[in-house]
Design an enzyme around this catalytic site. Sequence first.
Site, PDB file in Angstrom:
ATOM      1  N   LYS A  32      23.002 -21.764 -21.115  1.00  0.00           N
ATOM      2  CA  LYS A  32      21.983 -22.775 -21.411  1.00  0.00           C
ATOM      3  C   LYS A  32      22.201 -23.285 -22.821  1.00  0.00           C
ATOM      4  O   LYS A  32      22.306 -22.487 -23.762  1.00  0.00           O
ATOM      5  CB  LYS A  32      20.574 -22.182 -21.297  1.00  0.00           C
ATOM      6  CG  LYS A  32      19.478 -23.198 -21.643  1.00  0.00           C
ATOM      7  CD  LYS A  32      18.090 -22.673 -21.320  1.00  0.00           C
ATOM      8  CE  LYS A  32      17.430 -21.932 -22.462  1.00  0.00           C
ATOM      9  NZ  LYS A  32      16.928 -22.790 -23.549  1.00  0.00           N
ATOM     10  N   ASP A  59      19.196 -27.989 -21.604  1.00  0.00           N
ATOM     11  CA  ASP A  59      17.740 -27.870 -21.706  1.00  0.00           C
ATOM     12  C   ASP A  59      17.223 -28.812 -22.791  1.00  0.00           C
ATOM     13  O   ASP A  59      16.964 -28.395 -23.912  1.00  0.00           O
ATOM     14  CB  ASP A  59      17.438 -26.393 -22.044  1.00  0.00           C
ATOM     15  CG  ASP A  59      15.969 -26.088 -22.213  1.00  0.00           C
ATOM     16  OD1 ASP A  59      15.129 -26.884 -21.754  1.00  0.00           O
ATOM     17  OD2 ASP A  59      15.657 -25.035 -22.801  1.00  0.00           O
ATOM     18  N   LYS A  61      14.633 -31.237 -22.043  1.00  0.00           N
ATOM     19  CA  LYS A  61      13.225 -31.535 -21.734  1.00  0.00           C
ATOM     20  C   LYS A  61      12.844 -32.986 -22.023  1.00  0.00           C
ATOM     21  O   LYS A  61      11.985 -33.267 -22.861  1.00  0.00           O
ATOM     22  CB  LYS A  61      12.295 -30.605 -22.513  1.00  0.00           C
ATOM     23  CG  LYS A  61      12.516 -29.118 -22.261  1.00  0.00           C
ATOM     24  CD  LYS A  61      11.462 -28.263 -22.962  1.00  0.00           C
ATOM     25  CE  LYS A  61      11.614 -26.789 -22.693  1.00  0.00           C
ATOM     26  NZ  LYS A  61      12.770 -26.149 -23.369  1.00  0.00           N
ATOM     27  N   ASP A  64       9.840 -39.603 -21.630  1.00  0.00           N
ATOM     28  CA  ASP A  64       9.771 -40.945 -22.228  1.00  0.00           C
ATOM     29  C   ASP A  64       9.426 -41.917 -21.115  1.00  0.00           C
ATOM     30  O   ASP A  64       9.108 -41.478 -19.997  1.00  0.00           O
ATOM     31  CB  ASP A  64      11.122 -41.276 -22.902  1.00  0.00           C
ATOM     32  CG  ASP A  64      10.969 -42.257 -24.063  1.00  0.00           C
ATOM     33  OD1 ASP A  64      10.202 -43.232 -23.913  1.00  0.00           O
ATOM     34  OD2 ASP A  64      11.611 -42.059 -25.103  1.00  0.00           O
ATOM     35  N   THR A 119       4.955 -22.535 -22.046  1.00  0.00           N
ATOM     36  CA  THR A 119       4.240 -21.254 -22.147  1.00  0.00           C
ATOM     37  C   THR A 119       3.557 -21.108 -23.508  1.00  0.00           C
ATOM     38  O   THR A 119       2.696 -20.254 -23.685  1.00  0.00           O
ATOM     39  CB  THR A 119       5.187 -20.059 -21.902  1.00  0.00           C
ATOM     40  OG1 THR A 119       6.395 -20.292 -22.598  1.00  0.00           O
ATOM     41  CG2 THR A 119       5.467 -19.876 -20.434  1.00  0.00           C
ATOM     42  N   ARG A 181      13.303  -9.243 -19.839  1.00  0.00           N
ATOM     43  CA  ARG A 181      13.642  -8.144 -20.754  1.00  0.00           C
ATOM     44  C   ARG A 181      14.039  -6.914 -19.955  1.00  0.00           C
ATOM     45  O   ARG A 181      13.504  -6.689 -18.863  1.00  0.00           O
ATOM     46  CB  ARG A 181      12.432  -7.786 -21.634  1.00  0.00           C
ATOM     47  CG  ARG A 181      12.062  -8.858 -22.652  1.00  0.00           C
ATOM     48  CD  ARG A 181      13.131  -9.026 -23.716  1.00  0.00           C
ATOM     49  NE  ARG A 181      12.826 -10.047 -24.698  1.00  0.00           N
ATOM     50  CZ  ARG A 181      13.212 -11.331 -24.640  1.00  0.00           C
ATOM     51  NH1 ARG A 181      13.919 -11.755 -23.609  1.00  0.00           N
ATOM     52  NH2 ARG A 181      12.911 -12.175 -25.595  1.00  0.00           N
ATOM     53  N   ARG A 211      18.072 -13.272 -26.164  1.00  0.00           N
ATOM     54  CA  ARG A 211      18.296 -12.151 -27.073  1.00  0.00           C
ATOM     55  C   ARG A 211      18.671 -10.816 -26.444  1.00  0.00           C
ATOM     56  O   ARG A 211      19.463 -10.083 -27.052  1.00  0.00           O
ATOM     57  CB  ARG A 211      17.094 -12.022 -28.019  1.00  0.00           C
ATOM     58  CG  ARG A 211      17.050 -13.169 -29.038  1.00  0.00           C
ATOM     59  CD  ARG A 211      15.689 -13.366 -29.629  1.00  0.00           C
ATOM     60  NE  ARG A 211      14.743 -13.843 -28.625  1.00  0.00           N
ATOM     61  CZ  ARG A 211      13.460 -14.068 -28.867  1.00  0.00           C
ATOM     62  NH1 ARG A 211      12.975 -13.856 -30.071  1.00  0.00           N
ATOM     63  NH2 ARG A 211      12.670 -14.515 -27.914  1.00  0.00           N
TER      64      ARG A 211
HETATM   65  O1  C5P Z   1      15.800 -14.749 -26.299  1.00  0.00           O
HETATM   66  P1  C5P Z   1      14.971 -14.994 -25.076  1.00  0.00           P
HETATM   67  O2  C5P Z   1      15.439 -14.228 -23.855  1.00  0.00           O
HETATM   68  O3  C5P Z   1      13.488 -14.890 -25.304  1.00  0.00           O
HETATM   69  O4  C5P Z   1      15.287 -16.546 -24.756  1.00  0.00           O
HETATM   70  C1  C5P Z   1      14.649 -17.221 -23.729  1.00  0.00           C
HETATM   71  C2  C5P Z   1      15.133 -18.648 -23.699  1.00  0.00           C
HETATM   72  O5  C5P Z   1      14.328 -19.379 -22.765  1.00  0.00           O
HETATM   73  C3  C5P Z   1      15.015 -19.407 -25.021  1.00  0.00           C
HETATM   74  O6  C5P Z   1      16.060 -20.383 -25.069  1.00  0.00           O
HETATM   75  C4  C5P Z   1      13.665 -20.080 -24.918  1.00  0.00           C
HETATM   76  O7  C5P Z   1      13.575 -21.252 -25.676  1.00  0.00           O
HETATM   77  C5  C5P Z   1      13.602 -20.409 -23.430  1.00  0.00           C
HETATM   78  N1  C5P Z   1      12.263 -20.554 -22.888  1.00  0.00           N
HETATM   79  C6  C5P Z   1      11.319 -19.545 -22.942  1.00  0.00           C
HETATM   80  N2  C5P Z   1      10.074 -19.731 -22.403  1.00  0.00           N
HETATM   81  C7  C5P Z   1       9.779 -20.893 -21.812  1.00  0.00           C
HETATM   82  C8  C5P Z   1      10.723 -21.923 -21.743  1.00  0.00           C
HETATM   83  C9  C5P Z   1      11.971 -21.709 -22.298  1.00  0.00           C
HETATM   84  O8  C5P Z   1      11.571 -18.475 -23.469  1.00  0.00           O
HETATM   85  N3  C5P Z   1       8.617 -21.041 -21.258  1.00  0.00           N
END
Ligand code: C5P
Length: 233
Positions: A32, A59, A61, A64, A119, A181, A211
């Site tokens: 992504k 991504d 988003k 417009d 979110t 996670r 992460r």
């Molecule tokens: O590091 P982590 O696993 O939290 O990354 C999640 C990815 O998904 C990031 O790029 C974040 O911007 C994206 N994202 C998110 N929650 C959302 C929409 C997108 O964590 N509701």
Amino acid sequence: MGKDVIIACDFASAQETFAFLDRFTEEKPFVKIGMELFYAEGPAIVRELKARGHKIFLDLKLHDIPNTVKKAMAVLSRLDVDITNLHAAGTVGMMRSAVEGLTRPDGTRPLLIAVTQLTSTDQAAMEEDLWIRAPIDEVVMHYAENAKNAGLDGVVCSPLEAGKVHARCGAAFLTVTPGVRFADGDIGDQKRVMTPAEAKRIGSDYIVVGRPITAADDPVAAYRRCVKEFVGE
Ligand code: C5P
């Protein structure tokens, strides 16, 4: 395309991104690319990653007027991304124009998914700032239905919402879910999380993982663990 793990490459430069992806010698993960990296490096980063054999979820988003979104989507379609997205709040008309812009002369197009409510937006912000006076779960489901009616392929949602979205919009309507996670991992700033195995059980089609893979001591091992839990052997 089927169930897959998408790595969120939230890096500031192409150099950092390639240094990270060069560690993967045996597989070509789906990646992504978000606003930070795209605005820093431009379309060249997409072309380079495609040339290296990665599938790409761009991504950005979009939100417009329909004509502008249609033209922007035509550019992204020529870049040959695999998935891209927009805000469902742009209306059904904007989403229909986006599908038109994305569709190539031969009728093919990248997958297009919608963000319903971010979110980071909670019930209070939705009511007080956006002046939307309805329960947030209903707003998310209504926007998902709008996306389906406009011809989109799915939505970005929390893994906790994936089951409800499928019940309302059908099993074929894609759910792409961040907030993943490992059971023994650090949740960081995410509030509502699920493990890859739970996301699989609840029916997510793609999980977006940042992460837990990018910050792992051994990112390749973390990616493989994710794939094993989510996709199976
Ligand atoms: O590091 P982590 O696993 O939290 O990354 C999640 C990815 O998904 C990031 O790029 C974040 O911007 C994206 N994202 C998110 N929650 C959302 C929409 C997108 O964590 N509701």
